[in-house]
Write a protein that holds these residues in place. Structure first.
Motif, PDB file in Angstrom:
ATOM      1  N   LEU A  60       0.821  -1.137  -0.127  1.00  0.00           N
ATOM      2  CA  LEU A  60      -0.018   0.020   0.083  1.00  0.00           C
ATOM      3  C   LEU A  60       0.737   1.216   0.046  1.00  0.00           C
ATOM      4  CD1 LEU A  60      -2.851  -0.926   2.567  1.00  0.00           C
ATOM      5  CD2 LEU A  60      -3.025  -0.497   0.099  1.00  0.00           C
ATOM      6  N   ILE A  61       1.858   1.234   0.827  1.00  0.00           N
ATOM      7  CA  ILE A  61       2.769   2.344   0.776  1.00  0.00           C
ATOM      8  C   ILE A  61       3.455   2.737  -0.534  1.00  0.00           C
ATOM      9  CG2 ILE A  61       4.909   3.353   1.953  1.00  0.00           C
ATOM     10  CD1 ILE A  61       4.079   2.252   4.489  1.00  0.00           C
ATOM     11  N   SER A  62       3.836   1.768  -1.267  1.00  0.00           N
ATOM     12  CA  SER A  62       4.537   1.648  -2.554  1.00  0.00           C
ATOM     13  C   SER A  62       3.598   2.088  -3.545  1.00  0.00           C
ATOM     14  CB  SER A  62       5.326   0.470  -2.765  1.00  0.00           C
ATOM     15  OG  SER A  62       4.101  -0.583  -3.493  1.00  0.00           O
ATOM     16  N   ALA A  63       2.111   1.703  -3.263  1.00  0.00           N
ATOM     17  CA  ALA A  63       1.157   2.256  -4.467  1.00  0.00           C
ATOM     18  C   ALA A  63       0.877   3.849  -4.168  1.00  0.00           C
ATOM     19  CB  ALA A  63      -0.032   1.327  -4.464  1.00  0.00           C
ATOM     20  N   VAL A  64       0.977   4.295  -3.028  1.00  0.00           N
ATOM     21  CA  VAL A  64       0.285   5.719  -2.845  1.00  0.00           C
ATOM     22  C   VAL A  64       0.959   6.765  -3.615  1.00  0.00           C
ATOM     23  CG1 VAL A  64       0.418   7.383  -1.167  1.00  0.00           C
ATOM     24  CG2 VAL A  64      -0.267   5.283  -0.269  1.00  0.00           C
ATOM     25  N   PRO A  65       2.446   6.841  -3.871  1.00  0.00           N
ATOM     26  CA  PRO A  65       2.912   7.779  -4.875  1.00  0.00           C
ATOM     27  C   PRO A  65       2.345   7.683  -6.451  1.00  0.00           C
ATOM     28  CG  PRO A  65       4.502   6.751  -3.779  1.00  0.00           C
ATOM     29  CD  PRO A  65       3.512   6.041  -3.368  1.00  0.00           C
ATOM     30  N   VAL A  66       2.272   6.689  -6.625  1.00  0.00           N
ATOM     31  CA  VAL A  66       1.544   6.526  -8.304  1.00  0.00           C
ATOM     32  C   VAL A  66       0.257   6.712  -8.180  1.00  0.00           C
ATOM     33  CG1 VAL A  66       1.039   4.656  -9.992  1.00  0.00           C
ATOM     34  CG2 VAL A  66       3.156   4.663  -8.786  1.00  0.00           C
ATOM     35  N   ALA A  67      -0.464   6.449  -7.266  1.00  0.00           N
ATOM     36  CA  ALA A  67      -2.084   6.955  -7.052  1.00  0.00           C
ATOM     37  C   ALA A  67      -2.055   8.597  -6.998  1.00  0.00           C
ATOM     38  CB  ALA A  67      -2.716   6.323  -6.154  1.00  0.00           C
ATOM     39  N   PHE A  68      -1.254   8.986  -6.251  1.00  0.00           N
ATOM     40  CA  PHE A  68      -1.247  10.630  -5.959  1.00  0.00           C
ATOM     41  C   PHE A  68      -0.955  11.193  -7.630  1.00  0.00           C
ATOM     42  CE2 PHE A  68       1.035  14.471  -5.367  1.00  0.00           C
ATOM     43  CZ  PHE A  68       0.167  15.121  -4.741  1.00  0.00           C
ATOM     44  N   ILE A  69      -0.034  10.553  -8.204  1.00  0.00           N
ATOM     45  CA  ILE A  69       0.451  11.292  -9.415  1.00  0.00           C
ATOM     46  C   ILE A  69      -0.824  11.164 -10.379  1.00  0.00           C
ATOM     47  CG2 ILE A  69       1.941  11.128 -11.535  1.00  0.00           C
ATOM     48  CD1 ILE A  69       4.066  10.360  -9.425  1.00  0.00           C
ATOM     49  N   ILE A  70      -1.371   9.866 -10.461  1.00  0.00           N
ATOM     50  CA  ILE A  70      -2.467   9.740 -11.353  1.00  0.00           C
ATOM     51  C   ILE A  70      -3.734  10.688 -11.028  1.00  0.00           C
ATOM     52  CG2 ILE A  70      -4.309   8.146 -11.870  1.00  0.00           C
ATOM     53  CD1 ILE A  70      -2.391   5.881 -11.533  1.00  0.00           C
ATOM     54  N   VAL A  71      -3.993  10.817  -9.880  1.00  0.00           N
ATOM     55  CA  VAL A  71      -5.106  11.905  -9.453  1.00  0.00           C
ATOM     56  C   VAL A  71      -4.844  13.387  -9.420  1.00  0.00           C
ATOM     57  CG1 VAL A  71      -6.342  12.603  -7.466  1.00  0.00           C
ATOM     58  CG2 VAL A  71      -6.364  10.067  -7.664  1.00  0.00           C
ATOM     59  N   PHE A  72      -3.580  13.622  -9.361  1.00  0.00           N
ATOM     60  CA  PHE A  72      -3.024  15.035  -9.417  1.00  0.00           C
ATOM     61  C   PHE A  72      -2.994  15.351 -10.979  1.00  0.00           C
ATOM     62  CE2 PHE A  72       0.263  17.955  -9.840  1.00  0.00           C
ATOM     63  CZ  PHE A  72      -0.177  19.042  -8.918  1.00  0.00           C
ATOM     64  N   MET A  73      -2.582  14.490 -11.859  1.00  0.00           N
ATOM     65  CA  MET A  73      -2.349  15.028 -13.119  1.00  0.00           C
ATOM     66  C   MET A  73      -3.628  14.797 -13.931  1.00  0.00           C
ATOM     67  SD  MET A  73       0.842  16.125 -13.550  1.00  0.00           S
ATOM     68  CE  MET A  73       1.582  15.804 -15.170  1.00  0.00           C
ATOM     69  N   GLY A  74      -4.545  13.683 -13.603  1.00  0.00           N
ATOM     70  CA  GLY A  74      -5.573  13.486 -14.379  1.00  0.00           C
ATOM     71  C   GLY A  74      -6.971  14.055 -13.933  1.00  0.00           C
ATOM     72  N   PHE A  75      -6.959  14.351 -12.765  1.00  0.00           N
ATOM     73  CA  PHE A  75      -8.319  14.727 -12.297  1.00  0.00           C
ATOM     74  C   PHE A  75      -8.254  16.196 -11.485  1.00  0.00           C
ATOM     75  CE2 PHE A  75      -8.594  10.185 -12.476  1.00  0.00           C
ATOM     76  CZ  PHE A  75      -9.795  10.043 -13.069  1.00  0.00           C
ATOM     77  N   ILE A  76      -7.065  16.777 -11.256  1.00  0.00           N
ATOM     78  CA  ILE A  76      -7.184  18.144 -10.517  1.00  0.00           C
ATOM     79  C   ILE A  76      -6.725  19.178 -11.702  1.00  0.00           C
ATOM     80  CG2 ILE A  76      -6.196  19.410  -8.546  1.00  0.00           C
ATOM     81  CD1 ILE A  76      -5.889  16.985  -7.142  1.00  0.00           C
ATOM     82  N   LYS A  77      -7.588  20.163 -11.555  1.00  0.00           N
ATOM     83  CA  LYS A  77      -7.224  21.340 -12.656  1.00  0.00           C
ATOM     84  C   LYS A  77      -6.561  22.292 -12.020  1.00  0.00           C
ATOM     85  CE  LYS A  77     -10.328  22.147 -15.927  1.00  0.00           C
ATOM     86  NZ  LYS A  77     -11.563  22.647 -16.497  1.00  0.00           N
ATOM     87  N   ALA A  78      -5.824  22.963 -12.822  1.00  0.00           N
ATOM     88  CA  ALA A  78      -5.055  24.347 -12.508  1.00  0.00           C
ATOM     89  C   ALA A  78      -6.266  25.409 -12.425  1.00  0.00           C
ATOM     90  CB  ALA A  78      -3.750  24.747 -13.230  1.00  0.00           C
TER      91      ALA A  78
END
Length: 108
Positions: A60-78
């Protein structure tokens, strides 16, 4: 001149997959899922020799950075620029290659 309100947001991208996510966001989810599917089981088996709980926590700890990058780049707008993060960073990184000497008049 009459002003009419448009009931649909014309500047946002179309949510084409069941009206929830766009194709760009689906690509982020698929690529991130494939990436997680390839390395999380390896991390789990690496740490599962201690106990299964330690293996699960390490996975789970190793999956958190990838999940954060996916959510940040794909779903959060500037919101300041009203564009998606991936497109914003694409433009930002291309800016450095556009330096040159500009002059007025004909090129000879």
């Amino acid at each position: 001149m009459r002003v009419a309100k448009v009931p649909v947001d014309m500047s946002s991208e179309q949510k084409e997959i069941m009206g929830v996510i766009s194709k760009r966001q689906l690509i982020y989810l698929v690529v991130g899922g494939i990436l997680l599917y390839t390395y999380v089981p390896f991390v789990y088996t690496l740490f599962a020799n201690i106990t299964w709980f330690v293996g699960a926590v390490a996975a789970l700890i190793s999956a958190v950075p990838v999940a954060f990058i996916i959510v940040f780049m794909g779903f959060i707008k500037a919101s300041k620029y009203d564009m998606n993060r991936d497109y914003y960073y694409w433009i930002l990184f291309q800016k450095k290659t556009q330096y040159g000497s500009w002059r007025k008049g004909r090129a000879e």
